[in-house]
Scaffold this active site. Sequence first.
Site, PDB file in Angstrom:
ATOM      1  N   ASP A  36      20.597   2.744  17.933  1.00  0.00           N
ATOM      2  CA  ASP A  36      20.616   2.065  16.630  1.00  0.00           C
ATOM      3  C   ASP A  36      20.842   0.576  16.881  1.00  0.00           C
ATOM      4  OD1 ASP A  36      21.037   1.082  14.109  1.00  0.00           O
ATOM      5  OD2 ASP A  36      22.748   2.356  13.631  1.00  0.00           O
ATOM      6  N   HIS A  37      19.767  -0.211  16.783  1.00  0.00           N
ATOM      7  CA  HIS A  37      19.830  -1.649  17.054  1.00  0.00           C
ATOM      8  C   HIS A  37      19.131  -2.432  15.949  1.00  0.00           C
ATOM      9  CE1 HIS A  37      21.078  -2.648  21.377  1.00  0.00           C
ATOM     10  NE2 HIS A  37      21.411  -1.385  21.186  1.00  0.00           N
ATOM     11  N   THR A 103      32.060   0.261  18.475  1.00  0.00           N
ATOM     12  CA  THR A 103      32.444  -1.054  17.963  1.00  0.00           C
ATOM     13  C   THR A 103      31.322  -2.068  18.072  1.00  0.00           C
ATOM     14  OG1 THR A 103      33.452  -1.600  20.098  1.00  0.00           O
ATOM     15  CG2 THR A 103      34.907  -0.712  18.383  1.00  0.00           C
ATOM     16  N   GLY A 104      30.172  -1.689  18.640  1.00  0.00           N
ATOM     17  CA  GLY A 104      28.987  -2.513  18.552  1.00  0.00           C
ATOM     18  C   GLY A 104      28.927  -3.684  19.512  1.00  0.00           C
ATOM     19  N   GLU A 105      27.880  -4.473  19.321  1.00  0.00           N
ATOM     20  CA  GLU A 105      27.644  -5.682  20.113  1.00  0.00           C
ATOM     21  C   GLU A 105      27.310  -6.836  19.177  1.00  0.00           C
ATOM     22  OE1 GLU A 105      25.252  -3.120  20.440  1.00  0.00           O
ATOM     23  OE2 GLU A 105      26.317  -1.967  21.963  1.00  0.00           O
ATOM     24  N   ASN A 108      23.694  -7.317  17.655  1.00  0.00           N
ATOM     25  CA  ASN A 108      23.219  -6.683  16.424  1.00  0.00           C
ATOM     26  C   ASN A 108      24.065  -7.006  15.205  1.00  0.00           C
ATOM     27  OD1 ASN A 108      21.145  -5.011  17.755  1.00  0.00           O
ATOM     28  ND2 ASN A 108      22.901  -4.017  18.719  1.00  0.00           N
ATOM     29  N   GLY A 172      36.746   1.402  27.615  1.00  0.00           N
ATOM     30  CA  GLY A 172      38.080   0.947  27.984  1.00  0.00           C
ATOM     31  C   GLY A 172      39.141   1.862  27.419  1.00  0.00           C
ATOM     32  N   THR A 189      28.451   6.419  28.931  1.00  0.00           N
ATOM     33  CA  THR A 189      27.274   6.332  29.795  1.00  0.00           C
ATOM     34  C   THR A 189      27.678   6.249  31.259  1.00  0.00           C
ATOM     35  OG1 THR A 189      27.217   3.912  29.547  1.00  0.00           O
ATOM     36  CG2 THR A 189      25.855   5.214  28.032  1.00  0.00           C
TER      37      THR A 189
END
Length: 316
Positions: A36-37, A103-105, A108, A172, A189
């Site tokens: 999802d991007h 928590t995404g990047e 995006n 983390g 991953t």
Amino acid sequence: MKIGYFLSSEEYGPAELLAQARAAEQAGFAALWISDHYHPWLDVQGQSSFVWSTIGALSQVCSLPVTTAVTCPIMRIHPALIAQAAATSAVLHSGRFVLGVGTGEALNEHILGGPWPQLDLRLAMLEEAVEVMRKLWRGRFVNHYGEHYTVQHARIYTLPDTPPPVYMSGFGPKSIDLAARIGDGYISTKPDADLVRRFRDGGGGDKPCQAGFKAAYAESEDEGARLAYEKWPNEAMPGELSQVLPSPRHFEQAAQLVKPEMMKQSFVCGKNPDAHLEMIDKFAKAGYDELYVTNTGPHWQGLLDLYQRDVLPRLR
């Protein structure tokens, strides 16, 4: 261990993703991941379709379970809207839908102009977002006045028989601990047993643990590495760069530090089934229950044929 196929929204257009999903089911794969991007990582990847449209279409071309890997419900789209999208997806897929969240990047999530929060704040936002979604999946009117989100007199009417499971990604210790506390499953991953152990010991227990890895099918290992380097050099970038760089242009600049030979460390390259089985074994020994493989480059049908003929039967 269940073996699934990972649909890469960044590299393939929606029609091709549907074709891959149909072919993956025919090849014997057990489930699907889909990314999802809003942007691809690099311009050369070339795609980034709206995942919820594709998920709806997937329900009409195959019957495999689908997990988003992963959706970020904290900035770009309000969690109340993600809750509606996930509920509709679960209905269309007859309950075979999992909402994977993270928590995404910045790549995006910065697009609406807000600041990119630090990790601790993003984790707090994600915890509240999951709370909001679960309230809405109860099918009653919701009023929520939280620290990060407001929902006023909202109700989702189209609901599956049971709420969608929420699996949380984490790399983390803080994110893994949150996943163990609030998630219905865990996503990663990395073939790292310590990550799975932390999730399970921290409260995750025997909940499902999913993981994914990338491959580049080609006639030789070197040709596969070339395809991987052409499309996905960002996979070899270290540290937190993938979380903080705001545009494909910046990823292209950082990817100049990556050397072609480094791709063989990040990808299973070529068509040797033993190499794929070796990677699968690493994740199995790390304790994952489900593993999803994606292809990069034009030869995705070759990868599916390889798994149908030489990989999946040996696993069974």
